[in-house]
Design a protein around this motif. Structure first.
Motif, PDB file in Angstrom:
ATOM      1  N   ARG A  96       5.122   8.254 -12.208  1.00 52.42           N
ATOM      2  CA  ARG A  96       6.700   8.380 -12.158  1.00 52.42           C
ATOM      3  C   ARG A  96       7.305   7.577 -11.010  1.00 52.42           C
ATOM      4  O   ARG A  96       8.614   7.239 -11.111  1.00 52.42           O
ATOM      5  CB  ARG A  96       7.075   9.951 -11.888  1.00 52.42           C
ATOM      6  N   LEU A  97       6.520   7.230  -9.990  1.00 54.19           N
ATOM      7  CA  LEU A  97       7.129   6.499  -8.814  1.00 54.19           C
ATOM      8  C   LEU A  97       6.953   4.936  -9.030  1.00 54.19           C
ATOM      9  O   LEU A  97       5.975   4.358  -9.019  1.00 54.19           O
ATOM     10  CB  LEU A  97       6.125   6.846  -7.599  1.00 54.19           C
ATOM     11  N   ASN A  98       8.272   4.500  -8.908  1.00 54.31           N
ATOM     12  CA  ASN A  98       8.223   2.874  -9.208  1.00 54.31           C
ATOM     13  C   ASN A  98       8.656   2.267  -7.833  1.00 54.31           C
ATOM     14  O   ASN A  98       9.586   2.234  -7.314  1.00 54.31           O
ATOM     15  CB  ASN A  98       9.413   2.327 -10.201  1.00 54.31           C
ATOM     16  N   ILE A  99       7.387   1.820  -7.466  1.00 52.85           N
ATOM     17  CA  ILE A  99       7.399   1.336  -5.935  1.00 52.85           C
ATOM     18  C   ILE A  99       8.403   0.022  -5.623  1.00 52.85           C
ATOM     19  O   ILE A  99       9.187  -0.196  -4.747  1.00 52.85           O
ATOM     20  CB  ILE A  99       5.957   1.012  -5.420  1.00 52.85           C
ATOM     21  N   GLN A 100       8.276  -0.699  -6.799  1.00 54.85           N
ATOM     22  CA  GLN A 100       9.162  -2.124  -6.751  1.00 54.85           C
ATOM     23  C   GLN A 100      10.544  -1.757  -6.668  1.00 54.85           C
ATOM     24  O   GLN A 100      11.309  -2.499  -5.896  1.00 54.85           O
ATOM     25  CB  GLN A 100       8.779  -2.864  -7.843  1.00 54.85           C
ATOM     26  N   LEU A 101      10.926  -0.985  -7.410  1.00 49.58           N
ATOM     27  CA  LEU A 101      12.563  -0.403  -7.475  1.00 49.58           C
ATOM     28  C   LEU A 101      12.934   0.011  -5.801  1.00 49.58           C
ATOM     29  O   LEU A 101      13.930  -0.495  -5.657  1.00 49.58           O
ATOM     30  CB  LEU A 101      12.746   0.648  -8.311  1.00 49.58           C
ATOM     31  N   ALA A 228      20.831   8.298  -8.940  1.00 47.81           N
ATOM     32  CA  ALA A 228      20.310   9.421  -8.505  1.00 47.81           C
ATOM     33  C   ALA A 228      18.950   9.422  -8.459  1.00 47.81           C
ATOM     34  O   ALA A 228      18.216   9.806  -7.453  1.00 47.81           O
ATOM     35  CB  ALA A 228      20.755  10.696  -9.273  1.00 47.81           C
ATOM     36  N   LEU A 229      18.234   8.817  -9.523  1.00 51.05           N
ATOM     37  CA  LEU A 229      16.769   8.797  -9.649  1.00 51.05           C
ATOM     38  C   LEU A 229      16.198   7.736  -8.596  1.00 51.05           C
ATOM     39  O   LEU A 229      15.373   7.897  -8.136  1.00 51.05           O
ATOM     40  CB  LEU A 229      16.182   8.310 -11.071  1.00 51.05           C
ATOM     41  N   MET A 230      16.902   6.712  -8.274  1.00 47.84           N
ATOM     42  CA  MET A 230      16.448   5.709  -7.187  1.00 47.84           C
ATOM     43  C   MET A 230      16.224   6.445  -5.766  1.00 47.84           C
ATOM     44  O   MET A 230      15.359   6.360  -5.119  1.00 47.84           O
ATOM     45  CB  MET A 230      17.490   4.632  -7.280  1.00 47.84           C
ATOM     46  N   ALA A 231      17.531   7.161  -5.575  1.00 45.80           N
ATOM     47  CA  ALA A 231      17.358   7.827  -4.246  1.00 45.80           C
ATOM     48  C   ALA A 231      16.374   8.791  -4.173  1.00 45.80           C
ATOM     49  O   ALA A 231      15.665   8.983  -3.045  1.00 45.80           O
ATOM     50  CB  ALA A 231      18.896   8.529  -3.984  1.00 45.80           C
ATOM     51  N   LYS A 232      16.122   9.522  -5.287  1.00 47.68           N
ATOM     52  CA  LYS A 232      15.107  10.597  -5.294  1.00 47.68           C
ATOM     53  C   LYS A 232      13.692   9.892  -5.061  1.00 47.68           C
ATOM     54  O   LYS A 232      12.928  10.617  -4.441  1.00 47.68           O
ATOM     55  CB  LYS A 232      15.259  11.280  -6.682  1.00 47.68           C
ATOM     56  N   LEU A 233      13.458   8.764  -5.814  1.00 47.45           N
ATOM     57  CA  LEU A 233      12.057   8.262  -6.004  1.00 47.45           C
ATOM     58  C   LEU A 233      11.802   7.478  -4.531  1.00 47.45           C
ATOM     59  O   LEU A 233      10.671   7.650  -4.047  1.00 47.45           O
ATOM     60  CB  LEU A 233      12.056   7.166  -6.679  1.00 47.45           C
ATOM     61  N   ALA A 234      12.627   7.193  -3.687  1.00 44.69           N
ATOM     62  CA  ALA A 234      12.699   6.911  -2.291  1.00 44.69           C
ATOM     63  C   ALA A 234      12.129   8.010  -1.720  1.00 44.69           C
ATOM     64  O   ALA A 234      11.203   7.875  -0.576  1.00 44.69           O
ATOM     65  CB  ALA A 234      14.162   6.495  -1.735  1.00 44.69           C
ATOM     66  N   ARG A 235      12.631   9.206  -1.796  1.00 45.69           N
ATOM     67  CA  ARG A 235      12.102  10.445  -1.100  1.00 45.69           C
ATOM     68  C   ARG A 235      10.628  10.712  -1.637  1.00 45.69           C
ATOM     69  O   ARG A 235       9.612  11.143  -0.519  1.00 45.69           O
ATOM     70  CB  ARG A 235      12.981  11.692  -1.364  1.00 45.69           C
ATOM     71  N   VAL A 236      10.352  10.701  -2.965  1.00 46.51           N
ATOM     72  CA  VAL A 236       9.083  10.760  -3.069  1.00 46.51           C
ATOM     73  C   VAL A 236       8.082   9.854  -2.565  1.00 46.51           C
ATOM     74  O   VAL A 236       6.900  10.258  -2.347  1.00 46.51           O
ATOM     75  CB  VAL A 236       8.875  10.658  -4.860  1.00 46.51           C
ATOM     76  N   PHE A 237       8.172   8.636  -2.431  1.00 45.33           N
ATOM     77  CA  PHE A 237       7.534   7.604  -1.877  1.00 45.33           C
ATOM     78  C   PHE A 237       7.215   8.131  -0.496  1.00 45.33           C
ATOM     79  O   PHE A 237       6.050   8.022   0.081  1.00 45.33           O
ATOM     80  CB  PHE A 237       8.162   6.318  -1.793  1.00 45.33           C
ATOM     81  N   LEU A 238       8.132   8.746   0.179  1.00 44.78           N
ATOM     82  CA  LEU A 238       7.904   9.312   1.582  1.00 44.78           C
ATOM     83  C   LEU A 238       6.824  10.463   1.607  1.00 44.78           C
ATOM     84  O   LEU A 238       6.468  10.681   2.539  1.00 44.78           O
ATOM     85  CB  LEU A 238       9.098   9.622   2.362  1.00 44.78           C
ATOM     86  N   LEU A 239       6.510  10.916   0.618  1.00 41.99           N
ATOM     87  CA  LEU A 239       5.445  11.866   0.418  1.00 41.99           C
ATOM     88  C   LEU A 239       4.154  11.264   1.195  1.00 41.99           C
ATOM     89  O   LEU A 239       3.447  12.062   1.649  1.00 41.99           O
ATOM     90  CB  LEU A 239       5.395  12.522  -0.753  1.00 41.99           C
ATOM     91  N   ILE A 240       4.065  10.019   0.771  1.00 44.41           N
ATOM     92  CA  ILE A 240       2.803   9.405   1.347  1.00 44.41           C
ATOM     93  C   ILE A 240       2.589   9.334   2.586  1.00 44.41           C
ATOM     94  O   ILE A 240       1.518   9.832   3.372  1.00 44.41           O
ATOM     95  CB  ILE A 240       2.849   7.941   0.831  1.00 44.41           C
ATOM     96  N   PRO A 241       3.560   8.678   3.614  1.00 41.69           N
ATOM     97  CA  PRO A 241       3.420   8.888   5.037  1.00 41.69           C
ATOM     98  C   PRO A 241       3.618  10.142   5.501  1.00 41.69           C
ATOM     99  O   PRO A 241       2.773  10.463   6.433  1.00 41.69           O
ATOM    100  CB  PRO A 241       4.626   7.883   5.590  1.00 41.69           C
ATOM    101  N   VAL A 242       4.386  11.000   5.094  1.00 37.23           N
ATOM    102  CA  VAL A 242       4.445  12.215   5.523  1.00 37.23           C
ATOM    103  C   VAL A 242       3.102  13.106   5.558  1.00 37.23           C
ATOM    104  O   VAL A 242       2.715  13.871   6.395  1.00 37.23           O
ATOM    105  CB  VAL A 242       5.636  13.275   4.781  1.00 37.23           C
ATOM    106  N   SER A 243       2.382  12.994   4.201  1.00 38.90           N
ATOM    107  CA  SER A 243       1.082  13.455   4.228  1.00 38.90           C
ATOM    108  C   SER A 243       0.098  13.299   5.187  1.00 38.90           C
ATOM    109  O   SER A 243      -0.587  14.038   5.793  1.00 38.90           O
ATOM    110  CB  SER A 243       0.678  13.216   2.723  1.00 38.90           C
ATOM    111  N   PHE A 244       0.062  12.016   5.620  1.00 43.07           N
ATOM    112  CA  PHE A 244      -0.719  11.283   6.422  1.00 43.07           C
ATOM    113  C   PHE A 244      -0.343  11.763   8.017  1.00 43.07           C
ATOM    114  O   PHE A 244      -1.186  12.049   8.909  1.00 43.07           O
ATOM    115  CB  PHE A 244      -1.039   9.864   6.358  1.00 43.07           C
ATOM    116  N   ILE A 245       0.887  11.930   8.210  1.00 38.70           N
ATOM    117  CA  ILE A 245       1.294  12.325   9.551  1.00 38.70           C
ATOM    118  C   ILE A 245       0.851  13.755   9.718  1.00 38.70           C
ATOM    119  O   ILE A 245       0.564  14.081  10.858  1.00 38.70           O
ATOM    120  CB  ILE A 245       2.887  12.110   9.563  1.00 38.70           C
TER     121      ILE A 245
END
Length: 345
Positions: A96-101, A228-245
């Motif tokens: 569901r996460l479009n990194i390019q966008l 709305a979905l663009m803004a939300k996907l940015a937060r989903v993307f941040l799940l990756i660095p937050v998990s490693f932190i």
């Protein structure tokens, strides 16, 4: 005796394979899938369609656990659903996460998403500490509020070594409060003085789940929904660095306390999440296939919620969940307020 225990005991007599570990595994997985299918049906009913299949699944599982009892004979299969199937759902969620966008929008969305996450986690933990709430459940709720609801809680729970009961309670609270805020946003929109694009940005940067974001912004048209979905996907993307932190933080604390049993294992499933995100972004996959994968991911997550919900004791829920819920509710209000006023800066 529960229905599952009865079926398993009856099955153990005529079939030789039932004496192995396969029967408890098979019936346990089948049980969680069956309840998940039932929850999907419930979620299509008027009224219940506002809370979604995952929350329905948790409600049914908690009701079963506290009336019939835990189906001990199928524990191995139920635990498989709560742990392994949950990780598979997270991996599929990456499509569901479009990194390019997100990259095309520049750092502003990621900065706003990071601010939301920081406010949500810090506020939830501080308020919870002030009112003496459960710290780990509060942390899960803060992460879920800041990032992407149930998926975020499910992703970080293995890293934090959270109890299945805490994970289920956290997911249930997130779904419930997120639904409340979605309805509140919809009712408040005519009085907020926002354009559809601004309202979509506000929804995406502050609401809990992707489903909540879509439900709030969808009625205002494609411009609001896309933003709305663009803004939300940015937060989903941040799940990756937050998990490693979080992984670094848990390992650092375990070394300081010299307690090797608390060391977090590497979340390999997050690499799968990253891989599926890359595939979904840079490879041409038909929309119908992506929609099917999204549906499968949601269903598997729902089945996992059944396994988690079976660990919830209502007595402990009453004693442990109310204060973290209050802390998370206050954090959600603060996130909504800050993100709203940020639209005019």
């Amino acid at each position: 005796m529960s229905i599952i225990n009865y079926i398993t005991e009856k099955t153990e007599r005529p079939f030789h394979w039932a004496h192995s570990n396969f029967a408890p595994f098979f019936f346990g997985v089948l049980f969680t899938i069956g309840i998940a299918a039932f929850a999907v049906g419930l979620a299509n009913l008027p009224g219940l369609n506002k809370i979604g299949a995952m929350l329905c699944a948790i409600f049914v599982a908690v009701l079963y656990r506290n009336t019939v009892g835990y189906p001990e004979s199928c524990r191995v299969g139920i635990q498989f659903s709560a742990q392994k199937i949950l990780r598979l759902a997270i991996i599929l969620y990456g499509f569901r996460l479009n990194i390019q966008l997100i990259f095309q929008q520049g750092p502003s969305l990621l900065l706003q998403g990071g601010l939301t996450i920081a406010i949500a986690i810090i506020t939830t933990l501080c308020v919870s500490k002030l009112i003496k709430g459960d710290p780990q459940l509060s942390l899960l709720l803060g992460i879920g509020t800041g990032i992407c609801g149930a998926a975020a809680i499910a992703a970080v729970s293995p890293i934090l070594k959270a109890k299945d009961e805490d994970t289920a309670i956290g997911v249930g609270i997130i779904a419930l409060i997120g639904t409340f805020f979605t309805l509140a946003y919809t009712l408040l929109y005519p009085y907020l003085g926002l354009t559809p694009a601004q309202y979509g940005m506000w929804s995406g940067i502050s609401l809990h789940e992707i489903a909540h974001t879509a439900a709030a912004a969808g009625p205002l048209g494609s411009e609001a929904l896309t933003t709305a979905l663009m803004a939300k996907l940015a937060r989903v993307f941040l799940l990756i660095p937050v998990s490693f932190i979080l992984l670094w933080w848990v390992r650092r604390n375990s070394k300081e306390e010299k307690d090797p049993t608390q060391t977090a294992s590497f979340p390999w499933f997050l690499l799968g999440f990253i891989l599926t995100s890359i595939i979904g972004t840079y490879f041409s996959i038909p929309t119908a296939v992506l929609d099917s994968i999204a549906t499968l991911s949601t269903f598997l997550m729902t089945a996992a919620m059944v396994g988690l919900g079976l660990n919830v004791h209502l007595a402990s829920l009453r004693a442990r969940a109310l204060r973290p819920l209050l802390a998370m509710f206050i954090a959600s209000i603060l996130v909504s307020a800050v993100s709203y006023f940020a639209l005019f800066i």
